[in-house]
Design a protein around this motif. Structure first.
Motif, mmCIF file in Angstrom:
data_model
loop_
_atom_site.group_PDB
_atom_site.id
_atom_site.type_symbol
_atom_site.label_atom_id
_atom_site.label_comp_id
_atom_site.label_asym_id
_atom_site.label_seq_id
_atom_site.Cartn_x
_atom_site.Cartn_y
_atom_site.Cartn_z
ATOM 1 N N MET A 1 0.869 -1.425 0.076
ATOM 2 C CA MET A 1 0.084 -0.032 0.034
ATOM 3 C C MET A 1 0.794 1.170 0.054
ATOM 4 S SD MET A 1 -3.330 -1.031 2.395
ATOM 5 C CE MET A 1 -4.079 0.236 2.080
ATOM 6 N N PHE A 2 1.935 1.345 0.614
ATOM 7 C CA PHE A 2 2.965 2.406 0.497
ATOM 8 C C PHE A 2 3.483 2.512 -0.819
ATOM 9 C CE2 PHE A 2 2.812 2.476 5.296
ATOM 10 C CZ PHE A 2 3.247 3.638 5.557
ATOM 11 N N GLU A 3 3.725 1.646 -1.498
ATOM 12 C CA GLU A 3 4.505 1.629 -2.667
ATOM 13 C C GLU A 3 3.269 2.106 -3.840
ATOM 14 O OE1 GLU A 3 5.744 -2.353 -3.875
ATOM 15 O OE2 GLU A 3 7.409 -2.258 -2.196
ATOM 16 N N GLU A 4 1.991 1.670 -3.794
ATOM 17 C CA GLU A 4 1.170 2.231 -4.514
ATOM 18 C C GLU A 4 0.756 3.771 -4.414
ATOM 19 O OE1 GLU A 4 -2.530 0.181 -3.126
ATOM 20 O OE2 GLU A 4 -1.785 -1.758 -4.019
ATOM 21 N N PHE B 1 -2.433 9.261 2.367
ATOM 22 C CA PHE B 1 -3.320 8.152 2.407
ATOM 23 C C PHE B 1 -4.881 8.770 2.565
ATOM 24 C CE2 PHE B 1 0.168 5.104 3.684
ATOM 25 C CZ PHE B 1 0.146 4.195 2.640
ATOM 26 N N GLU B 2 -4.886 9.428 3.391
ATOM 27 C CA GLU B 2 -6.223 10.282 3.554
ATOM 28 C C GLU B 2 -6.789 11.029 2.230
ATOM 29 O OE1 GLU B 2 -8.296 12.905 6.901
ATOM 30 O OE2 GLU B 2 -6.477 13.870 5.632
ATOM 31 N N ALA B 3 -5.768 11.684 1.457
ATOM 32 C CA ALA B 3 -6.148 12.331 0.509
ATOM 33 C C ALA B 3 -6.698 11.228 -0.633
ATOM 34 C CB ALA B 3 -4.992 13.022 -0.091
ATOM 35 N N ALA B 4 -6.107 9.792 -0.442
ATOM 36 C CA ALA B 4 -6.494 8.857 -1.574
ATOM 37 C C ALA B 4 -7.598 8.190 -1.131
ATOM 38 C CB ALA B 4 -5.270 7.868 -1.612
ATOM 39 N N GLY B 5 -8.362 8.644 0.061
ATOM 40 C CA GLY B 5 -9.679 7.902 0.659
ATOM 41 C C GLY B 5 -9.454 6.831 1.351
ATOM 42 N N ILE B 6 -8.059 6.872 1.905
ATOM 43 C CA ILE B 6 -7.793 5.610 2.615
ATOM 44 C C ILE B 6 -7.411 5.904 4.170
ATOM 45 C CG2 ILE B 6 -6.053 3.767 3.063
ATOM 46 C CD1 ILE B 6 -5.293 3.903 0.089
ATOM 47 N N THR B 7 -7.930 5.161 5.114
ATOM 48 C CA THR B 7 -7.794 5.598 6.320
ATOM 49 C C THR B 7 -6.475 5.005 6.928
ATOM 50 O OG1 THR B 7 -10.219 5.238 6.900
ATOM 51 C CG2 THR B 7 -8.699 5.005 8.887
ATOM 52 N N ASN C 1 -6.358 -7.326 5.983
ATOM 53 C CA ASN C 1 -7.424 -7.272 4.656
ATOM 54 C C ASN C 1 -7.235 -5.898 3.950
ATOM 55 O OD1 ASN C 1 -9.155 -9.968 4.456
ATOM 56 N ND2 ASN C 1 -9.511 -9.299 6.652
ATOM 57 N N ASN C 2 -6.112 -5.379 4.168
ATOM 58 C CA ASN C 2 -5.748 -4.202 3.657
ATOM 59 C C ASN C 2 -6.689 -2.900 3.641
ATOM 60 O OD1 ASN C 2 -3.571 -5.670 2.117
ATOM 61 N ND2 ASN C 2 -4.852 -6.397 0.750
ATOM 62 N N LYS C 3 -7.464 -2.913 4.772
ATOM 63 C CA LYS C 3 -8.301 -2.001 5.018
ATOM 64 C C LYS C 3 -7.296 -0.743 5.573
ATOM 65 C CE LYS C 3 -12.434 -0.395 7.438
ATOM 66 N NZ LYS C 3 -13.469 -0.894 8.596
ATOM 67 N N TYR C 4 -6.350 -0.784 6.250
ATOM 68 C CA TYR C 4 -5.420 0.152 6.515
ATOM 69 C C TYR C 4 -4.035 -0.066 6.321
ATOM 70 C CZ TYR C 4 -9.408 0.493 10.095
ATOM 71 O OH TYR C 4 -10.542 0.635 10.596
ATOM 72 N N ALA D 1 2.739 -12.609 15.255
ATOM 73 C CA ALA D 1 2.088 -13.790 15.050
ATOM 74 C C ALA D 1 0.664 -13.957 14.621
ATOM 75 C CB ALA D 1 2.097 -14.685 16.272
ATOM 76 N N ALA D 2 -0.083 -13.024 14.916
ATOM 77 C CA ALA D 2 -1.557 -13.259 14.570
ATOM 78 C C ALA D 2 -1.687 -12.494 13.142
ATOM 79 C CB ALA D 2 -2.454 -12.201 15.615
ATOM 80 N N ILE D 3 -0.819 -11.656 12.800
ATOM 81 C CA ILE D 3 -0.941 -11.131 11.416
ATOM 82 C C ILE D 3 -0.516 -12.383 10.314
ATOM 83 C CG2 ILE D 3 0.198 -9.570 9.880
ATOM 84 C CD1 ILE D 3 0.420 -7.268 12.244
ATOM 85 N N LEU D 4 0.604 -12.932 10.728
ATOM 86 C CA LEU D 4 1.337 -13.832 9.840
ATOM 87 C C LEU D 4 0.078 -15.214 9.847
ATOM 88 C CD1 LEU D 4 4.988 -13.678 10.096
ATOM 89 C CD2 LEU D 4 3.361 -12.601 8.524
ATOM 90 N N LYS D 5 -0.415 -15.497 10.813
ATOM 91 C CA LYS D 5 -1.293 -16.673 10.812
ATOM 92 C C LYS D 5 -2.373 -16.306 10.066
ATOM 93 C CE LYS D 5 -4.107 -19.457 14.125
ATOM 94 N NZ LYS D 5 -4.824 -19.647 15.288
ATOM 95 N N ALA D 6 -2.992 -15.086 9.990
ATOM 96 C CA ALA D 6 -3.997 -14.731 8.940
ATOM 97 C C ALA D 6 -3.477 -14.559 7.689
ATOM 98 C CB ALA D 6 -4.867 -13.607 9.517
ATOM 99 N N ALA D 7 -2.344 -13.978 7.159
ATOM 100 C CA ALA D 7 -1.882 -13.531 6.043
ATOM 101 C C ALA D 7 -0.434 -13.641 5.969
ATOM 102 C CB ALA D 7 -2.167 -12.048 5.805
#
Length: 418
Positions: free
Chosen positions: A154-157, A176-182, A263-266, A277-283
């Motif tokens: 998301m930073f690269e985008e 990010f805010e200017a791009a409509g992203i929280t 899920n790329n919301k933030y 650990a929880a992040i990598l377990k999910a993704a």
């Protein structure tokens, strides 16, 4: 025990619970015929499956010893409650630099491990952090820190570099805010996490600010005084970050924030290294990196660290040799490599290679000289949890002056009682 009971209450306990084994829904058997069963209270619930694997290897090598892992979701609250009622596990993971756990050591609950050969397996600086009154009661395995997980894709985008300074961080948030992203995932419903964030940020502003807390707690000084304005600076910085977070952050807990982040919301998530650990377990394939929280005062960056995984054993266990043998087993480089690879908290065991790419920068900085021990290790037991309550109120009313008044009140109360 009175101190421990108070700490348990401060952690949110309403009434005394049963024994630690009751929390897993099973019965704890201390000694079956021809074998030994040891209760192991493991504080980090996210590491439970990894320890299951380690325990299986230990039991295969030591067929006469069984390890009963206890790792409930609200582990610290359960642990402190059980200790306060005299239900002491044979082996326990604790945070040895913090005042609450030093109280446990003072009560004679934990065995003295000073001089044990196993301590040579850990880096000397980590062992030093575990010292209390000249003795060592725990074997350190890993250090934690606190920072910002960044979704690199998301930073690269947005053609953004990962932030290094406070200005970089705010610029990223605005882009990010200017791009409509929280921009930032915040789990402010979790008062412990909120207190941890505040405590770390104020320490980043001034590493030895614990001296000012003691001054306010033991004199007529106030954090409204112009010469000790660090709490105000921290409060204003946290409010500034919340401008770029979800509007309902006080309704979002750790699990929801983690789910939204993966899920790329933030693009960013303020958390401790233990959150990986929880992040990598999910993704597991997520392209991310953790960066230190920049200094909001714009001065030199330093990194908060704490002893995150440390094992000790009961001074009254009926099986001290077996308890120590399990700790020694966990401290073998080839065994700790399993924990380092699958749980991810930066290890302090010699001979272990660290392969966790998202924490590579944090691991590098943790080995440098720009670090400080987190402030909760200097504060009276329970004070941070109490402080988190007006911190949540600050996010609601944004009244910094009232927050400073409440901080003064809590600090003076706890230092008076300590």
């Amino acid at each position: 025990m009175a101190v421990l009971s108070a700490a348990a209450l401060a952690a949110g306990v309403m009434t005394g619970c049963g024994g630690a084994s009751d929390q897993t829904g099973g019965e704890s058997s201390k000694a079956a015929a021809g074998s030994v069963t040891l209760d192991f209270f493991q504080m980090k619930n996210e590491a439970k499956s990894v320890y299951d694997e380690i325990i299986a290897k230990f039991e295969a090598e030591n067929p006469g010893v069984k390890i009963n892992q206890i790792s409930p979701a609200d582990s610290e609250t359960v642990f402190l409650t059980n200790i306060s009622t005299g239900d002491i596990p044979d082996i326990m993971s604790v945070y040895p630099a913090e005042a609450t756990y030093k109280s446990i050591m003072d009560e004679g609950i934990m065995a003295d491990m000073t001089g044990e050969k196993v301590l040579e397996n850990a880096e000397a600086t980590a062992v030093k952090m575990c010292e209390h009154n000249g003795k060592v009661y725990t074997m350190p395995f890993a250090l934690s820190s606190f920072g910002i997980f960044c979704n690199k894709d998301m930073f690269e985008e947005q053609n953004l570099e990962l932030p290094e300074t406070w200005d970089d961080l705010i610029k990223a948030c605005q882009t990010f805010e200017a791009a409509g992203i929280t921009a930032i995932a915040c789990n402010d419903k979790d008062s412990v996490a909120l207190g941890q964030e505040a405590e770390r940020i104020i320490g980043i502003i001034k590493n030895d600010v614990y001296n000012d807390f003691e001054t306010v707690g033991t004199s007529d000084a106030s954090f409204t005084d112009a010469d000790i304005s660090y709490v105000r600076t921290m409060a204003e910085a946290m409010l500034e970050l919340r401008k770029y977070g979800p509007k309902d952050s006080l309704a979002i807990g750790r699990e929801q924030a983690t789910s939204d982040f993966v899920n790329n919301k933030y693009p960013m998530f303020i958390s401790g290294t233990w959150g990986l650990a929880a992040i990598l377990k999910a993704a597991p394939e997520m392209n991310l990196s953790m960066v230190p929280i920049p200094n909001p005062a714009g001065e030199e960056q330093s990194l908060p660290i704490n002893v995150d995984i440390a094992l000790g054993y009961s001074a009254t266990t009926e099986h001290p040799e077996e308890a120590l043998k399990f700790i020694e087993f966990c401290a073998r480089p080839e065994i700790n490599q399993i924990l380092a690879d699958k749980e991810g908290t930066p290890t302090v065991i010699k001979g272990v290679e660290y392969h966790i790419a998202p924490l590579a920068l944090m691991k590098e900085k943790m080995a440098g000289d720009k670090t400080f021990l987190t402030l909760v290790n200097y504060w009276p037991a329970g004070m941070r949890n109490e402080w988190a309550i007006p911190m949540q109120q600050l996010l609601i009313d944004q009244n910094v002056d009232h927050f400073l008044e409440e901080t003064d009140r809590i600090v003076k109360q706890y230092y008076k009682e300590s």
